[in-house]
Design a protein around this motif. Structure first.
Motif, PDB file in Angstrom:
ATOM      1  N   ILE A  52       0.812  -1.214   0.000  1.00  0.00           N
ATOM      2  CA  ILE A  52       0.000   0.000   0.000  1.00  0.00           C
ATOM      3  C   ILE A  52       0.853   1.276   0.000  1.00  0.00           C
ATOM      4  CG2 ILE A  52      -0.321   0.172   2.500  1.00  0.00           C
ATOM      5  CD1 ILE A  52      -3.268   0.958   1.825  1.00  0.00           C
ATOM      6  N   ASN A  53       2.018   1.212   0.610  1.00  0.00           N
ATOM      7  CA  ASN A  53       2.860   2.403   0.687  1.00  0.00           C
ATOM      8  C   ASN A  53       3.478   2.803  -0.646  1.00  0.00           C
ATOM      9  OD1 ASN A  53       2.553   3.106   3.463  1.00  0.00           O
ATOM     10  ND2 ASN A  53       3.732   1.278   3.943  1.00  0.00           N
ATOM     11  N   THR A  54       3.333   1.987  -1.677  1.00  0.00           N
ATOM     12  CA  THR A  54       3.846   2.341  -3.000  1.00  0.00           C
ATOM     13  C   THR A  54       2.806   3.057  -3.851  1.00  0.00           C
ATOM     14  OG1 THR A  54       3.213   0.239  -4.019  1.00  0.00           O
ATOM     15  CG2 THR A  54       5.389   0.335  -2.951  1.00  0.00           C
ATOM     16  N   ILE A  55       1.585   3.172  -3.346  1.00  0.00           N
ATOM     17  CA  ILE A  55       0.499   3.808  -4.093  1.00  0.00           C
ATOM     18  C   ILE A  55       0.606   5.329  -3.929  1.00  0.00           C
ATOM     19  CG2 ILE A  55      -2.014   3.936  -4.386  1.00  0.00           C
ATOM     20  CD1 ILE A  55      -0.858   1.138  -4.867  1.00  0.00           C
ATOM     21  N   GLN A  59       0.378   7.631  -0.485  1.00  0.00           N
ATOM     22  CA  GLN A  59       1.523   8.409  -0.017  1.00  0.00           C
ATOM     23  C   GLN A  59       1.119   9.863   0.247  1.00  0.00           C
ATOM     24  OE1 GLN A  59       4.359   7.788  -3.152  1.00  0.00           O
ATOM     25  NE2 GLN A  59       5.080   5.852  -2.310  1.00  0.00           N
ATOM     26  N   THR A  60       0.365  10.430  -0.662  1.00  0.00           N
ATOM     27  CA  THR A  60      -0.065  11.815  -0.516  1.00  0.00           C
ATOM     28  C   THR A  60      -1.046  11.969   0.632  1.00  0.00           C
ATOM     29  OG1 THR A  60       0.226  12.164  -2.879  1.00  0.00           O
ATOM     30  CG2 THR A  60      -1.155  13.749  -1.708  1.00  0.00           C
ATOM     31  N   ALA A  61      -2.045  11.123   0.666  1.00  0.00           N
ATOM     32  CA  ALA A  61      -3.110  11.251   1.665  1.00  0.00           C
ATOM     33  C   ALA A  61      -2.626  10.950   3.079  1.00  0.00           C
ATOM     34  CB  ALA A  61      -4.265  10.327   1.315  1.00  0.00           C
ATOM     35  N   SER A  62      -1.691  10.044   3.212  1.00  0.00           N
ATOM     36  CA  SER A  62      -1.285   9.614   4.555  1.00  0.00           C
ATOM     37  C   SER A  62      -0.284  10.552   5.230  1.00  0.00           C
ATOM     38  CB  SER A  62      -0.714   8.198   4.505  1.00  0.00           C
ATOM     39  OG  SER A  62       0.478   8.171   3.755  1.00  0.00           O
ATOM     40  N   GLU A  68      -2.712   6.108  14.045  1.00  0.00           N
ATOM     41  CA  GLU A  68      -3.972   5.378  14.200  1.00  0.00           C
ATOM     42  C   GLU A  68      -4.848   5.526  12.962  1.00  0.00           C
ATOM     43  OE1 GLU A  68      -7.883   5.172  17.111  1.00  0.00           O
ATOM     44  OE2 GLU A  68      -6.121   6.293  17.770  1.00  0.00           O
ATOM     45  N   GLN A  69      -4.922   6.731  12.417  1.00  0.00           N
ATOM     46  CA  GLN A  69      -5.710   6.947  11.201  1.00  0.00           C
ATOM     47  C   GLN A  69      -5.147   6.129  10.041  1.00  0.00           C
ATOM     48  OE1 GLN A  69      -5.280  11.232  11.114  1.00  0.00           O
ATOM     49  NE2 GLN A  69      -7.454  11.539  11.579  1.00  0.00           N
ATOM     50  N   LYS A  70      -3.834   6.121   9.896  1.00  0.00           N
ATOM     51  CA  LYS A  70      -3.197   5.339   8.833  1.00  0.00           C
ATOM     52  C   LYS A  70      -3.546   3.858   8.961  1.00  0.00           C
ATOM     53  CE  LYS A  70       0.899   8.196   8.163  1.00  0.00           C
ATOM     54  NZ  LYS A  70       2.366   8.234   8.275  1.00  0.00           N
ATOM     55  N   GLN A  71      -3.444   3.340  10.181  1.00  0.00           N
ATOM     56  CA  GLN A  71      -3.729   1.918  10.409  1.00  0.00           C
ATOM     57  C   GLN A  71      -5.188   1.599  10.116  1.00  0.00           C
ATOM     58  OE1 GLN A  71      -2.334   1.437  14.439  1.00  0.00           O
ATOM     59  NE2 GLN A  71      -0.286   0.830  13.788  1.00  0.00           N
ATOM     60  N   ASN A  72      -6.088   2.459  10.558  1.00  0.00           N
ATOM     61  CA  ASN A  72      -7.514   2.212  10.323  1.00  0.00           C
ATOM     62  C   ASN A  72      -7.845   2.214   8.836  1.00  0.00           C
ATOM     63  OD1 ASN A  72      -8.026   2.001  13.069  1.00  0.00           O
ATOM     64  ND2 ASN A  72      -8.701   4.123  13.279  1.00  0.00           N
ATOM     65  N   ILE A  73      -7.314   3.184   8.123  1.00  0.00           N
ATOM     66  CA  ILE A  73      -7.610   3.267   6.692  1.00  0.00           C
ATOM     67  C   ILE A  73      -6.908   2.155   5.929  1.00  0.00           C
ATOM     68  CG2 ILE A  73      -7.355   4.703   4.628  1.00  0.00           C
ATOM     69  CD1 ILE A  73      -7.976   7.126   6.426  1.00  0.00           C
ATOM     70  N   GLU A  74      -5.686   1.830   6.328  1.00  0.00           N
ATOM     71  CA  GLU A  74      -4.980   0.711   5.702  1.00  0.00           C
ATOM     72  C   GLU A  74      -5.788  -0.572   5.854  1.00  0.00           C
ATOM     73  OE1 GLU A  74      -1.329  -1.648   7.295  1.00  0.00           O
ATOM     74  OE2 GLU A  74      -0.562   0.084   6.189  1.00  0.00           O
ATOM     75  N   LYS A 114      -4.640  -4.882  -9.405  1.00  0.00           N
ATOM     76  CA  LYS A 114      -5.905  -4.565 -10.068  1.00  0.00           C
ATOM     77  C   LYS A 114      -6.883  -3.825  -9.155  1.00  0.00           C
ATOM     78  CE  LYS A 114      -6.125  -8.532 -13.206  1.00  0.00           C
ATOM     79  NZ  LYS A 114      -6.870  -9.768 -13.495  1.00  0.00           N
ATOM     80  N   THR A 115      -6.803  -4.082  -7.862  1.00  0.00           N
ATOM     81  CA  THR A 115      -7.855  -3.587  -6.972  1.00  0.00           C
ATOM     82  C   THR A 115      -7.428  -2.560  -5.945  1.00  0.00           C
ATOM     83  OG1 THR A 115      -7.505  -5.476  -5.511  1.00  0.00           O
ATOM     84  CG2 THR A 115      -9.248  -5.686  -7.162  1.00  0.00           C
ATOM     85  N   VAL A 116      -6.145  -2.461  -5.616  1.00  0.00           N
ATOM     86  CA  VAL A 116      -5.746  -1.608  -4.496  1.00  0.00           C
ATOM     87  C   VAL A 116      -6.010  -0.134  -4.772  1.00  0.00           C
ATOM     88  CG1 VAL A 116      -3.293  -1.312  -5.045  1.00  0.00           C
ATOM     89  CG2 VAL A 116      -4.045  -1.327  -2.676  1.00  0.00           C
ATOM     90  N   THR A 117      -5.720   0.355  -5.959  1.00  0.00           N
ATOM     91  CA  THR A 117      -5.948   1.770  -6.247  1.00  0.00           C
ATOM     92  C   THR A 117      -7.441   2.093  -6.187  1.00  0.00           C
ATOM     93  OG1 THR A 117      -3.958   1.848  -7.604  1.00  0.00           O
ATOM     94  CG2 THR A 117      -5.555   3.613  -7.927  1.00  0.00           C
ATOM     95  N   ALA A 118      -8.261   1.200  -6.725  1.00  0.00           N
ATOM     96  CA  ALA A 118      -9.711   1.409  -6.666  1.00  0.00           C
ATOM     97  C   ALA A 118     -10.190   1.433  -5.220  1.00  0.00           C
ATOM     98  CB  ALA A 118     -10.436   0.321  -7.448  1.00  0.00           C
TER      99      ALA A 118
END
Length: 127
Positions: A52-55, A59-62, A68-74, A114-118
């Protein structure tokens, strides 16, 4: 660790096939299919967490998030990816991946890409 977990699930699938009485009924096929999909979801989730950290969107949003927010959204994003995984593979691909580690790694990588960006976009549009 993921390799060991996936190997354990694959072994379980193999042993489940050996435990039948020789007649392949619908319940056995369904159970084996469910185990295969569960193994796929586990592998996809693990790959998602590591990738996920390569997206760029992530990178911008996090950058402005707390840990805690990063972990929840991840978690939310990777759950989304895992839920979409079964719709991204065929039964033949799944069967091939059961016995071929290279095919398994390739399939998992393709499903995640195929799905992570979506799922990142979907998660951010909800929040």
């Amino acid at each position: 660790m993921t390799k060991y977990l996936l190997s354990a699930v694959v072994l379980t699938l193999g042993l489940a096939g050996c435990a039948t009485d020789g007649s392949m009924n619908t319940n056995t096929a369904t159970t084996t299919e469910q185990l295969g999909m569960a193994a796929l979801k586990i592998a996809v989730n693990a790959k998602c967490v590591s990738e996920i950290n390569t997206i760029p969107a992530w990178q911008t949003a996090s950058k402005l998030m707390t840990t805690e927010q990063k972990q929840n959204i991840e978690t939310e994003v990777c759950n989304c990816v895992s839920e979409k995984a079964p719709y991204s593979v065929t039964a033949a691909d799944l069967a091939n991946a059961t016995f071929d580690p290279n095919a398994r790694a390739t399939m998992v990588g393709q499903v995640v890409s195929k799905t992570v960006t979506a799922c990142v976009n979907e998660t951010f549009s909800k929040n």
